[in-house]
Design a protein around this motif. Structure first.
Motif, PDB file in Angstrom:
ATOM      1  N   TYR A  44       0.751  -1.170  -0.142  1.00 44.60           N
ATOM      2  CA  TYR A  44      -0.121  -0.080   0.050  1.00 44.60           C
ATOM      3  C   TYR A  44       0.886   1.187  -0.093  1.00 44.60           C
ATOM      4  CZ  TYR A  44      -3.602  -3.308   1.096  1.00 44.60           C
ATOM      5  OH  TYR A  44      -4.328  -4.411   1.109  1.00 44.60           O
ATOM      6  N   GLU A  45       2.122   1.196  -0.211  1.00 41.74           N
ATOM      7  CA  GLU A  45       2.952   2.246  -0.128  1.00 41.74           C
ATOM      8  C   GLU A  45       2.891   3.173  -1.177  1.00 41.74           C
ATOM      9  OE1 GLU A  45       7.075   1.682   0.482  1.00 41.74           O
ATOM     10  OE2 GLU A  45       6.910  -0.073   2.054  1.00 41.74           O
ATOM     11  N   PHE A  46       2.618   4.497  -0.561  1.00 40.54           N
ATOM     12  CA  PHE A  46       3.110   5.641  -1.883  1.00 40.54           C
ATOM     13  C   PHE A  46       3.324   7.018  -0.967  1.00 40.54           C
ATOM     14  CE2 PHE A  46      -1.853   6.194  -1.020  1.00 40.54           C
ATOM     15  CZ  PHE A  46      -1.840   7.503  -0.471  1.00 40.54           C
ATOM     16  N   GLY A  56       0.910   5.915   2.241  1.00 48.19           N
ATOM     17  CA  GLY A  56      -0.091   4.881   1.576  1.00 48.19           C
ATOM     18  C   GLY A  56       0.029   4.000   2.969  1.00 48.19           C
ATOM     19  N   ILE A  57       0.976   3.538   3.640  1.00 53.00           N
ATOM     20  CA  ILE A  57       0.799   2.684   4.689  1.00 53.00           C
ATOM     21  C   ILE A  57      -0.135   3.080   5.770  1.00 53.00           C
ATOM     22  CG2 ILE A  57       1.936   1.603   6.523  1.00 53.00           C
ATOM     23  CD1 ILE A  57       4.486   1.376   4.789  1.00 53.00           C
ATOM     24  N   VAL A  62      -4.986   3.336   8.986  1.00 60.29           N
ATOM     25  CA  VAL A  62      -6.224   4.067   9.507  1.00 60.29           C
ATOM     26  C   VAL A  62      -7.590   3.552   9.182  1.00 60.29           C
ATOM     27  CG1 VAL A  62      -4.921   6.112  10.195  1.00 60.29           C
ATOM     28  CG2 VAL A  62      -6.150   6.213   7.994  1.00 60.29           C
ATOM     29  N   ASN A  63      -7.680   3.188   7.694  1.00 56.78           N
ATOM     30  CA  ASN A  63      -8.801   2.577   7.191  1.00 56.78           C
ATOM     31  C   ASN A  63      -9.384   1.543   7.723  1.00 56.78           C
ATOM     32  OD1 ASN A  63     -10.991   2.842   5.088  1.00 56.78           O
ATOM     33  ND2 ASN A  63      -9.796   1.208   4.069  1.00 56.78           N
ATOM     34  N   CYS A 226       7.693  -3.297   8.263  1.00 57.77           N
ATOM     35  CA  CYS A 226       8.378  -1.968   8.092  1.00 57.77           C
ATOM     36  C   CYS A 226       8.259  -1.411   6.664  1.00 57.77           C
ATOM     37  CB  CYS A 226       9.806  -2.513   8.385  1.00 57.77           C
ATOM     38  SG  CYS A 226      10.254  -3.079  10.057  1.00 57.77           S
ATOM     39  N   ASN A 227       8.561  -0.162   6.471  1.00 58.51           N
ATOM     40  CA  ASN A 227       8.488   0.235   5.134  1.00 58.51           C
ATOM     41  C   ASN A 227       9.528  -0.406   4.206  1.00 58.51           C
ATOM     42  OD1 ASN A 227      10.731   1.600   6.513  1.00 58.51           O
ATOM     43  ND2 ASN A 227      10.236   3.576   4.903  1.00 58.51           N
ATOM     44  N   SER A 228       9.236  -0.069   2.917  1.00 57.74           N
ATOM     45  CA  SER A 228      10.211  -1.298   2.078  1.00 57.74           C
ATOM     46  C   SER A 228      11.508  -0.505   1.821  1.00 57.74           C
ATOM     47  CB  SER A 228       9.743  -1.323   0.617  1.00 57.74           C
ATOM     48  OG  SER A 228       9.380  -0.136   0.231  1.00 57.74           O
ATOM     49  N   ASN A 229      11.618   0.989   2.415  1.00 61.22           N
ATOM     50  CA  ASN A 229      12.983   1.360   2.191  1.00 61.22           C
ATOM     51  C   ASN A 229      14.016   1.296   3.570  1.00 61.22           C
ATOM     52  OD1 ASN A 229      13.346   2.816  -0.336  1.00 61.22           O
ATOM     53  ND2 ASN A 229      14.725   4.016   0.905  1.00 61.22           N
ATOM     54  N   GLY A 230      13.376   0.570   4.603  1.00 64.02           N
ATOM     55  CA  GLY A 230      14.088   0.051   5.690  1.00 64.02           C
ATOM     56  C   GLY A 230      14.568   1.118   6.873  1.00 64.02           C
TER      57      GLY A 230
END
Length: 296
Positions: A44-46, A56-57, A62-63, A226-230
């Motif tokens: 869901y990242e943006f 995006g996460i 929150v949704n 974790c986010n994909s950028n770490g």
């Protein structure tokens, strides 16, 4: 001819027009809401105002988390142009408190039009374990809130441990992937810690993902990814976890993709993976489980 997606448009968008950014972010959110039942937050990242894909996460979470108290607190926001909560505030009209150690940064936040358009309070404070709770409560926040985002490039573990005046549903904390995924370690507590002064490499700061997961568990939070950028870990309060899956550290850990290590002249070294650890090997850290000093 390849079709240009909404995500392509957002990634290529160079204007500083917040209205257009919010519109594109809304389209991306709607696009995400139509996805399958994936609970992998990376799907869901943006990025709108966040550093990486956190916008995006956060929208995804929150949704589904049923957050009634739409309030956030974020530490270490600089001028708030790049942050984890700005899009949430501007798109969904959340209220919030942002804190930064620089008076200049806070003054610049207050000069932005968003400061009168939204319910935002910006406070200058160099956060430490002694002042964090009073800083929060003195500015009107206590009890349950929606989101707490911590990124202070230093005493992140110790400040997280000290907070007891609020109970966020979603907890976002920056971790230092250079410390690896095996040891629950943090930089030693120093109330005047400054990352750029602690070591010239810019790699010696914060805490490992195991350390942050340790304190999160104690406080009743589950690691969900974790986010994909770490660099950012996401924790959800267990009473709100619902269908989200708690992940073990090894499964959630992402090694940072960015390469910010510097030599003693301040020049970028472009180190990746284990090269970063080797560059700071021998420095002293605290094992947060045993509370003993160890060496990297």
């Amino acid at each position: 001819m390849k079709l240009i997606t909404i995500k392509d448009l957002l990634n290529r968008f160079k204007s500083n027009n917040d209205v257009q950014k919010i519109m594109l972010g809304k389209l991306l959110t709607e696009q995400n809401n139509k996805k399958s039942d994936s609970k992998n937050i990376n799907d869901y990242e943006f990025q709108v105002f966040s550093q990486w894909g956190e916008d995006g996460i956060i929208q995804f979470l929150v949704n589904i988390l049923n957050i009634n108290n739409k309030k956030f607190i974020e530490f270490g926001v600089e001028t708030y142009h790049e942050s984890n909560t700005r899009f949430l505030m501007m798109k969904d009209n959340w209220s919030g408190l942002v804190i930064d150690g620089s008076k200049k940064n806070v003054d610049l936040i207050k000069k932005q039009s968003l400061y009168w358009k939204y319910s935002l309070k910006a406070v200058q404070s160099f956060i430490d374990v002694e002042n964090i709770n009073t800083t929060i409560t003195d500015n009107g926040f206590n009890g349950e809130i929606g989101i707490l985002s911590i990124d202070i490039d230093g005493n992140d573990y110790w400040v997280t441990e000290a907070i007891n005046c609020i109970s966020p549903i979603l907890l976002i904390i920056e971790y230092n992937s250079s410390f690896g995924s095996d040891r629950a370690i943090s930089v030693p507590y120093n109330p005047t810690f400054v990352r750029t002064k602690a070591h010239h490499s810019n790699l010696f700061y914060g805490a490992s993902l195991p350390a942050l997961t340790h304190i999160a568990n104690i406080k009743g939070y589950a690691l969900i990814g974790c986010n994909s950028n770490g660099n950012n870990a996401f924790f959800v309060r267990r009473d709100k976890l619902a269908s989200l899956k708690e992940l073990p550290v090894k499964e959630a850990f992402v090694d940072a993709k960015f390469r910010e290590a510097r030599n003693n002249k301040g020049e970028l070294l472009y180190l990746s993976g284990s090269e970063r650890y080797k560059y700071i090997q021998g420095l002293s850290v605290v094992n947060v489980i045993t509370n003993k000093i160890e060496k990297l």
